[in-house]
Design a protein around this motif. Sequence first.
Motif, PDB file in Angstrom:
ATOM      1  N   GLN A 140      29.578  88.250  31.823  1.00 33.75           N
ATOM      2  CA  GLN A 140      28.871  87.652  30.694  1.00 33.75           C
ATOM      3  C   GLN A 140      27.592  88.446  30.456  1.00 33.75           C
ATOM      4  O   GLN A 140      27.100  89.125  31.354  1.00 33.75           O
ATOM      5  CB  GLN A 140      28.549  86.182  30.971  1.00 33.75           C
ATOM      6  N   ARG A 141      27.085  88.379  29.268  1.00 37.22           N
ATOM      7  CA  ARG A 141      25.856  89.114  28.959  1.00 37.22           C
ATOM      8  C   ARG A 141      24.698  88.480  29.706  1.00 37.22           C
ATOM      9  O   ARG A 141      24.634  87.271  29.886  1.00 37.22           O
ATOM     10  CB  ARG A 141      25.572  89.091  27.473  1.00 37.22           C
ATOM     11  N   GLY A 142      23.806  89.330  30.159  1.00 40.59           N
ATOM     12  CA  GLY A 142      22.648  88.846  30.895  1.00 40.59           C
ATOM     13  C   GLY A 142      23.036  88.532  32.329  1.00 40.59           C
ATOM     14  O   GLY A 142      23.937  89.138  32.891  1.00 40.59           O
ATOM     15  N   GLY A 143      22.397  87.576  32.927  1.00 39.87           N
ATOM     16  CA  GLY A 143      22.700  87.227  34.316  1.00 39.87           C
ATOM     17  C   GLY A 143      21.957  88.135  35.279  1.00 39.87           C
ATOM     18  O   GLY A 143      21.312  89.112  34.894  1.00 39.87           O
ATOM     19  N   ARG A 147      24.757  95.606  35.302  1.00 37.62           N
ATOM     20  CA  ARG A 147      25.906  95.875  34.445  1.00 37.62           C
ATOM     21  C   ARG A 147      26.945  96.768  35.136  1.00 37.62           C
ATOM     22  O   ARG A 147      28.141  96.537  35.034  1.00 37.62           O
ATOM     23  CB  ARG A 147      25.451  96.527  33.156  1.00 37.62           C
ATOM     24  N   GLY A 148      26.509  97.779  35.881  1.00 42.26           N
ATOM     25  CA  GLY A 148      27.434  98.678  36.572  1.00 42.26           C
ATOM     26  C   GLY A 148      28.280  97.950  37.603  1.00 42.26           C
ATOM     27  O   GLY A 148      29.471  98.224  37.766  1.00 42.26           O
ATOM     28  N   LEU A 149      27.665  97.029  38.300  1.00 45.04           N
ATOM     29  CA  LEU A 149      28.395  96.248  39.300  1.00 45.04           C
ATOM     30  C   LEU A 149      29.409  95.329  38.628  1.00 45.04           C
ATOM     31  O   LEU A 149      30.525  95.144  39.127  1.00 45.04           O
ATOM     32  CB  LEU A 149      27.406  95.449  40.147  1.00 45.04           C
ATOM     33  N   LYS A 150      29.047  94.775  37.463  1.00 44.47           N
ATOM     34  CA  LYS A 150      29.998  93.949  36.709  1.00 44.47           C
ATOM     35  C   LYS A 150      31.204  94.776  36.295  1.00 44.47           C
ATOM     36  O   LYS A 150      32.345  94.324  36.372  1.00 44.47           O
ATOM     37  CB  LYS A 150      29.323  93.361  35.474  1.00 44.47           C
ATOM     38  N   ARG A 151      30.971  95.998  35.846  1.00 41.23           N
ATOM     39  CA  ARG A 151      32.080  96.880  35.465  1.00 41.23           C
ATOM     40  C   ARG A 151      32.970  97.182  36.662  1.00 41.23           C
ATOM     41  O   ARG A 151      34.201  97.217  36.550  1.00 41.23           O
ATOM     42  CB  ARG A 151      31.548  98.171  34.873  1.00 41.23           C
ATOM     43  N   LEU A 169      56.776  87.534  47.977  1.00 42.82           N
ATOM     44  CA  LEU A 169      57.067  86.109  48.119  1.00 42.82           C
ATOM     45  C   LEU A 169      58.068  85.687  47.051  1.00 42.82           C
ATOM     46  O   LEU A 169      57.998  86.153  45.909  1.00 42.82           O
ATOM     47  CB  LEU A 169      55.782  85.296  47.974  1.00 42.82           C
ATOM     48  N   PRO A 170      59.001  84.797  47.382  1.00 39.11           N
ATOM     49  CA  PRO A 170      59.968  84.338  46.383  1.00 39.11           C
ATOM     50  C   PRO A 170      59.249  83.528  45.292  1.00 39.11           C
ATOM     51  O   PRO A 170      58.511  82.590  45.590  1.00 39.11           O
ATOM     52  CB  PRO A 170      60.941  83.479  47.182  1.00 39.11           C
ATOM     53  N   SER A 171      59.477  83.881  44.046  1.00 36.58           N
ATOM     54  CA  SER A 171      58.719  83.287  42.943  1.00 36.58           C
ATOM     55  C   SER A 171      58.892  81.777  42.838  1.00 36.58           C
ATOM     56  O   SER A 171      57.982  81.074  42.413  1.00 36.58           O
ATOM     57  CB  SER A 171      59.091  83.957  41.621  1.00 36.58           C
ATOM     58  N   GLY A 172      60.032  81.248  43.216  1.00 40.46           N
ATOM     59  CA  GLY A 172      60.251  79.811  43.138  1.00 40.46           C
ATOM     60  C   GLY A 172      59.534  79.015  44.215  1.00 40.46           C
ATOM     61  O   GLY A 172      59.549  77.792  44.192  1.00 40.46           O
ATOM     62  N   GLN A 173      58.908  79.690  45.166  1.00 41.93           N
ATOM     63  CA  GLN A 173      58.240  79.000  46.268  1.00 41.93           C
ATOM     64  C   GLN A 173      56.741  79.278  46.304  1.00 41.93           C
ATOM     65  O   GLN A 173      56.101  79.083  47.324  1.00 41.93           O
ATOM     66  CB  GLN A 173      58.871  79.430  47.594  1.00 41.93           C
ATOM     67  N   VAL A 174      56.165  79.738  45.189  1.00 42.69           N
ATOM     68  CA  VAL A 174      54.747  80.101  45.152  1.00 42.69           C
ATOM     69  C   VAL A 174      53.988  79.121  44.276  1.00 42.69           C
ATOM     70  O   VAL A 174      54.390  78.826  43.154  1.00 42.69           O
ATOM     71  CB  VAL A 174      54.556  81.540  44.608  1.00 42.69           C
ATOM     72  N   MET A 175      52.873  78.612  44.803  1.00 39.58           N
ATOM     73  CA  MET A 175      51.962  77.765  44.053  1.00 39.58           C
ATOM     74  C   MET A 175      50.654  78.546  43.939  1.00 39.58           C
ATOM     75  O   MET A 175      50.044  78.872  44.958  1.00 39.58           O
ATOM     76  CB  MET A 175      51.722  76.443  44.794  1.00 39.58           C
ATOM     77  N   GLU A 176      50.254  78.869  42.691  1.00 35.95           N
ATOM     78  CA  GLU A 176      49.043  79.655  42.495  1.00 35.95           C
ATOM     79  C   GLU A 176      47.894  78.736  42.097  1.00 35.95           C
ATOM     80  O   GLU A 176      48.024  77.919  41.208  1.00 35.95           O
ATOM     81  CB  GLU A 176      49.259  80.716  41.416  1.00 35.95           C
ATOM     82  N   LEU A 177      46.782  78.904  42.776  1.00 38.69           N
ATOM     83  CA  LEU A 177      45.565  78.146  42.505  1.00 38.69           C
ATOM     84  C   LEU A 177      44.491  79.149  42.117  1.00 38.69           C
ATOM     85  O   LEU A 177      44.260  80.119  42.831  1.00 38.69           O
ATOM     86  CB  LEU A 177      45.134  77.360  43.738  1.00 38.69           C
ATOM     87  N   GLY A 178      43.828  78.915  40.994  1.00 33.78           N
ATOM     88  CA  GLY A 178      42.870  79.905  40.524  1.00 33.78           C
ATOM     89  C   GLY A 178      41.519  79.333  40.200  1.00 33.78           C
ATOM     90  O   GLY A 178      41.325  78.122  40.083  1.00 33.78           O
ATOM     91  N   ALA A 179      40.568  80.241  40.028  1.00 36.75           N
ATOM     92  CA  ALA A 179      39.211  79.877  39.662  1.00 36.75           C
ATOM     93  C   ALA A 179      38.640  80.972  38.773  1.00 36.75           C
ATOM     94  O   ALA A 179      39.004  82.148  38.915  1.00 36.75           O
ATOM     95  CB  ALA A 179      38.342  79.714  40.911  1.00 36.75           C
ATOM     96  N   ARG A 180      37.754  80.604  37.856  1.00 36.28           N
ATOM     97  CA  ARG A 180      37.089  81.562  37.004  1.00 36.28           C
ATOM     98  C   ARG A 180      35.656  81.708  37.491  1.00 36.28           C
ATOM     99  O   ARG A 180      34.957  80.708  37.693  1.00 36.28           O
ATOM    100  CB  ARG A 180      37.095  81.099  35.556  1.00 36.28           C
ATOM    101  N   VAL A 181      35.235  82.945  37.684  1.00 35.30           N
ATOM    102  CA  VAL A 181      33.870  83.223  38.134  1.00 35.30           C
ATOM    103  C   VAL A 181      33.176  84.041  37.047  1.00 35.30           C
ATOM    104  O   VAL A 181      33.667  85.087  36.630  1.00 35.30           O
ATOM    105  CB  VAL A 181      33.874  84.009  39.466  1.00 35.30           C
ATOM    106  N   GLU A 182      32.055  83.552  36.586  1.00 32.40           N
ATOM    107  CA  GLU A 182      31.264  84.250  35.566  1.00 32.40           C
ATOM    108  C   GLU A 182      30.184  85.052  36.271  1.00 32.40           C
ATOM    109  O   GLU A 182      29.423  84.525  37.065  1.00 32.40           O
ATOM    110  CB  GLU A 182      30.621  83.249  34.613  1.00 32.40           C
ATOM    111  N   LEU A 183      30.146  86.357  35.973  1.00 29.51           N
ATOM    112  CA  LEU A 183      29.120  87.226  36.576  1.00 29.51           C
ATOM    113  C   LEU A 183      27.954  87.384  35.644  1.00 29.51           C
ATOM    114  O   LEU A 183      28.073  87.483  34.479  1.00 29.51           O
ATOM    115  CB  LEU A 183      29.709  88.588  36.910  1.00 29.51           C
TER     116      LEU A 183
END
Length: 183
Positions: A140-143, A147-151, A169-183
Amino acid sequence: MLSHLSQGAWLLHHPETADAPFFRSLPSGALYPMVALATVVASQALISAVFALTRQAIQLGYCPPLRIVHTSPGHRGQIYLPGVNGGLMLACVAVVLGFRSSGALAAAYGVAVAGTMAITTVLFAAVVTYYVGWVNVRAQRGGGMPRGLKRLYGVMQRNAYHTPDYFRLPSGQVMELGARVEL
């Protein structure tokens, strides 16, 4: 680890003792005390494992509720199951009376271990669910981050291997858990 290394060193000098390097390396007066100690250690490991697995089976609903005694107020894992303990005792007595010699027991144990490993591998592959985590890094802008580290983070994320694909891993047996991190 030191025990295994010392047994290896012993075998280098005494290859004729390969059938039981640990016990053959002991002085004659120490054999019976070490057999007693090994028996105690093995029995405690068996008891702890059976108690822990039975408790988990009860929690998952695979075993009827049994009486569980918590032996330590500070450690939830310190448990005693009186009914299971009695069952273990009866099973041990039956094994000793049934096999009558350590040689017969060792032969049966080798076959049982190989069979158990094969069955466990097949069952594990069929019923397991793999939980995989992922993080979506967004700049995200600012923060506070330069900027180089964000890239750099953006490049790393775009080039990262998808975890289920990496581990095949077999695709039918995978549960994906995710998170969004704003830099």
